[in-house]
Design an enzyme around this catalytic site. Structure first.
Site, PDB file in Angstrom:
ATOM      1  N   HIS A   6      -7.696   9.729   4.497  1.00 26.48           N
ATOM      2  CA  HIS A   6      -7.234   8.691   5.433  1.00 26.48           C
ATOM      3  C   HIS A   6      -7.489   9.104   6.881  1.00 26.48           C
ATOM      4  CE1 HIS A   6      -4.587   7.880   1.847  1.00 26.48           C
ATOM      5  NE2 HIS A   6      -4.990   6.667   2.113  1.00 26.48           N
ATOM      6  N   GLY A   7      -7.952   8.165   7.697  1.00 32.83           N
ATOM      7  CA  GLY A   7      -8.169   8.433   9.126  1.00 32.83           C
ATOM      8  C   GLY A   7      -9.649   8.494   9.443  1.00 32.83           C
ATOM      9  N   ASP A  20       0.855  -1.190   0.000  1.00 27.55           N
ATOM     10  CA  ASP A  20       0.000   0.000   0.000  1.00 27.55           C
ATOM     11  C   ASP A  20       0.898   1.251   0.000  1.00 27.55           C
ATOM     12  OD1 ASP A  20      -2.374   1.425   0.140  1.00 27.55           O
ATOM     13  OD2 ASP A  20      -2.511   1.302   2.333  1.00 27.55           O
ATOM     14  N   HIS A  57      -9.574   4.876  -1.314  1.00 32.48           N
ATOM     15  CA  HIS A  57      -8.792   4.882  -0.066  1.00 32.48           C
ATOM     16  C   HIS A  57      -9.630   5.553   1.021  1.00 32.48           C
ATOM     17  CE1 HIS A  57      -4.524   3.842  -1.365  1.00 32.48           C
ATOM     18  NE2 HIS A  57      -5.270   3.654  -2.427  1.00 32.48           N
ATOM     19  N   GLY A  58      -9.204   5.395   2.283  1.00 32.36           N
ATOM     20  CA  GLY A  58      -9.920   6.050   3.379  1.00 32.36           C
ATOM     21  C   GLY A  58     -11.288   5.443   3.632  1.00 32.36           C
ATOM     22  N   ASN A  85     -10.060   0.445   0.608  1.00 33.40           N
ATOM     23  CA  ASN A  85      -9.055   0.266   1.651  1.00 33.40           C
ATOM     24  C   ASN A  85      -9.626   0.572   3.032  1.00 33.40           C
ATOM     25  OD1 ASN A  85      -7.413  -0.064  -0.540  1.00 33.40           O
ATOM     26  ND2 ASN A  85      -6.034   1.628  -0.065  1.00 33.40           N
TER      27      ASN A  85
HETATM   28  P1  13P Z   1      -8.320   4.449   6.521  1.00 34.89           P
HETATM   29  O1  13P Z   1      -7.245   4.283   7.547  1.00 34.89           O
HETATM   30  O2  13P Z   1      -8.958   5.794   6.565  1.00 34.89           O
HETATM   31  O3  13P Z   1      -9.309   3.342   6.534  1.00 34.89           O
HETATM   32  O4  13P Z   1      -7.601   4.398   5.098  1.00 34.89           O
HETATM   33  C1  13P Z   1      -6.879   3.261   4.761  1.00 34.89           C
HETATM   34  C2  13P Z   1      -6.229   3.442   3.456  1.00 34.89           C
HETATM   35  O5  13P Z   1      -6.762   4.068   2.561  1.00 34.89           O
HETATM   36  C3  13P Z   1      -4.925   2.812   3.278  1.00 34.89           C
HETATM   37  O6  13P Z   1      -4.332   3.145   2.080  1.00 34.89           O
END
Ligand code: 13P
Length: 280
Positions: free
Chosen positions: A174-175, A81, A203-204, A225
């Site tokens: 992300h987060g 990743d 993502h996220g 993700n």
């Molecule tokens: P989150 O931690 O927000 O779920 O995102 C994960 C991600 O996109 C890893 O590439």
């Protein structure tokens, strides 16, 4: 069984669903996800951040992921990743990854194309597909989001690099979102159309409302993700054990609730993405 990125993304494309891609941090998170995938007969991606690909952690966790995937009755891809450069890609291949993400989204378009294209060519020689990113997906703690992915730029990027799938910025970060995000579903559709149907990556995935996830999948998201939710599930399981006055001091027993929480989260996301039963 251990499969490569293009095989697992191809399954999602054919069936019009999405592969959940779980970030792992230790052997216990791997255990929870593999248990869920086998129970639900679902193809899944297990992915790892480049910061874990070192002698201290990667030395232990990567062989564990590869062994678990090889032994599993369902297709599992082991994916790098956010690989920032070829150094990390080389490490990931050395540690047995069967999918690679080269994230050149912090660079300008030309540099991103150049780096990604080179990694696509290298990985092609060993039959491994590559995820690229166009439009930089940042953190929920950033002051502002970058400009959302442009369909025209995405089309040029796909055409010039030959990526297997493409991560896009469409309102995601992300987060843990401070307030629920509002994904630009029309843009996801427009990117799909402009690129001639490239499988898209969201993502996220932690904290996006279920209805939006479903709409995003209908619009062309084929990989989502999930990282922060895995950490929280693990931490909650540990906390619950710590609060139990009769808890065992034996570490393997101590970890049981944490593994079970990660498994429950994975079961939930497998259902949400439509991956359940697809490996039957
Ligand atoms: P989150 O931690 O927000 O779920 O995102 C994960 C991600 O996109 C890893 O590439």
């Amino acid at each position: 069984m251990l499969v490569n990125l293009q095989t697992i993304i191809g399954m999602a494309e054919e069936g019009n669903y999405c592969i959940p891609a779980f970030n792992v941090y230790n052997t216990e998170t791997v255990m929870g996800i593999v248990e869920a995938a086998e129970q639900e007969k679902a193809p899944v991606i297990i992915q790892i951040y480049p910061r874990l690909l070192n002698e201290e952690v990667g030395f232990y966790i990567c062989p564990a992921v590869v062994a678990a995937a090889q032994r599993a009755s369902v297709p599992i891809c082991f994916h790098l990743d956010h690989g920032p450069s070829e150094w990390e890609v080389t490490r990931a291949l050395r540690w047995g990854c069967t999918g690679i993400m080269l994230d050149g989204s912090v660079h300008d378009f030309e540099k991103n194309v150049e780096m990604t294209k080179h990694v696509v060519e290298t990985c092609k020689a060993i039959g491994i597909g590559v995820e690229g990113e166009i439009g930089h997906v940042g953190s929920v703690n950033d002051d502002a989001m970058d400009e959302f992915t442009s369909p025209e730029e995405a089309a040029a990027f796909v055409q010039q690099t030959g990526v297997t799938c493409l991560a896009v910025l469409v309102g995601n970060a992300h987060g843990h979102y401070k307030k629920p995000p509002k994904l630009d579903i029309a843009r996801i559709k427009a990117i799909r159309e402009a690129t001639g149907g490239i499988p898209l990556v969201l993502h996220g995935g932690s904290g996006i409302p279920d209805e939006q996830v479903k709409a995003a999948i209908a619009a062309g998201i084929r990989k989502m993700n999930i990282g922060t939710d895995v950490c929280c599930a693990f931490a909650e399981g540990t906390k619950e054990t710590l609060e139990d006055p009769n808890r065992s001091i034996a570490v393997d027993v101590f970890m049981k609730k944490a593994i079970a929480r990660v498994k429950a989260l994975a079961v939930e996301k497998i259902a949400l993405t439509g991956a359940a039963g697809r490996a039957e």
